[in-house]
Design a protein around this motif. Structure first.
Motif, short mmCIF file in Angstrom:
data_model
loop_
_atom_site.label_atom_id
_atom_site.label_comp_id
_atom_site.label_asym_id
_atom_site.label_seq_id
_atom_site.Cartn_x
_atom_site.Cartn_y
_atom_site.Cartn_z
N GLY A 15 0.83 -1.20 0.00
CA GLY A 15 0.00 0.00 0.00
C GLY A 15 0.86 1.25 0.00
N SER A 16 0.32 2.34 -0.50
CA SER A 16 1.10 3.57 -0.64
C SER A 16 0.16 4.77 -0.68
N ASP A 47 -1.66 -1.61 4.25
CA ASP A 47 -1.81 -0.29 4.87
C ASP A 47 -1.87 0.76 3.76
N LEU A 48 -2.36 1.92 4.09
CA LEU A 48 -2.30 3.13 3.27
C LEU A 48 -3.19 3.12 2.04
N HIS A 80 7.13 -6.77 7.13
CA HIS A 80 5.75 -6.81 6.63
C HIS A 80 5.32 -8.25 6.36
N ALA A 81 6.24 -9.05 5.81
CA ALA A 81 5.90 -10.45 5.50
C ALA A 81 5.92 -11.32 6.74
N ARG A 82 6.85 -11.07 7.65
CA ARG A 82 7.05 -11.97 8.80
C ARG A 82 6.15 -11.63 9.99
N LEU A 85 1.71 -9.14 8.15
CA LEU A 85 0.72 -9.93 7.44
C LEU A 85 0.17 -11.09 8.27
N PRO A 86 1.02 -11.89 8.93
CA PRO A 86 0.46 -12.96 9.77
C PRO A 86 -0.47 -12.43 10.87
#
Length: 251
Positions: A15-16, A47-48, A80-82, A85-86
């Protein structure tokens, strides 16, 4: 609805605040949908940008789907991935325990994406057989050193494959930045420079990279991000099928 193969694919980008970024992500998911019309494909963001991944997953549950496969549209496996998101997935599954959500690997360092990035650089007129050329490989950057190290290894691989003076990584949100990368390339004998893009979509961070390169020399060519390219869409589908085929094997 039954079977892992029928699970919707939720493509989740960061997101941006820059609308070009979300527009590119939506175009990518349309490309995925065109390549796999039998799969329900949804766009979501951490997000965003809208819609949020929690809202998309909750909506799929409300529609009667048994679960979903989340494919992170991230080029590195960092916070963000680790973590992010979970945690967001857990928010949904905690209130819908029978709704099965699997998260695939990130897009990551992939040969197909490397080829796209090289093609984007070539589109600027950059000659990768020029022994006086220094290539800046620009990426987001992370507080996670392992994610940055993956870009460093990618730069080394490019340098081994191409007849240039050097390939040096640079990051938009950590060090080394663009000026340091160019200084390193100059020390290796580079007299001309180009910037390769290890970004999925246009936005504020790629613009920051371009501005810093322009401060050094406004003539430096800047490659476009990977974008909504069929080879990127192919990787998204491969990440999805890696999850669904594993679910079938273990069923």
């Amino acid at each position: 609805m039954s079977g892992a193969a029928s699970l919707p694919l939720v493509a989740v980008a960061h997101g941006s605040r820059d609308p070009r970024s979300s527009a590119c992500v939506r175009e990518l998911t349309r490309t995925v949908r065109t390549a796999a019309p039998d799969i329900e494909v949804r766009t979501a963001f951490l997000d965003l940008s809208e819609p949020k991944v929690t809202d998309v997953l909750a909506g799929l549950h409300a529609e009667g789907h048994e679960g979903a496969v989340v494919v992170p549209l991230l080029l590195g496996s960092a916070f963000h991935a680790r973590v992010d998101l979970p945690a967001l997935v857990e928010q949904v599954t905690a209130t819908a325990p029978r709704f099965r959500v699997s998260v695939s690997d990130v897009l990551g360092i992939d040969q197909g994406l490397e080829e796209v990035a090289i093609d984007r650089l070539a589109e600027t007129g950059t000659d990768l057989t020029d022994p006086g050329l220094g290539v800046v490989l620009a990426a987001v950057g992370s507080s996670n050193s392992a994610a940055n190290d993956a870009v460093v290894r990618l730069a080394r691989r490019w340098q081994a494959r191409h007849s240039v003076a050097g390939v040096a990584p640079a990051f938009a949100s950590t060090s080394p930045g663009v000026p340091a990368a160019i200084a390193r390339l100059r020390a290796r004998g580079a007299r001309r420079f180009a910037v390769a893009s290890w970004f999925l979509a246009p936005g504020l961070l790629p613009d920051r990279i371009a501005a810093l390169a322009g401060d050094v020399d406004p003539r430096i060519p800047i490659a476009a991000p990977l974008g909504a390219e069929p080879r990127v869409a192919d990787l998204v589908l491969r990440r999805y099928h890696q999850v669904t085929s594993s679910a079938v094997r273990t069923a």
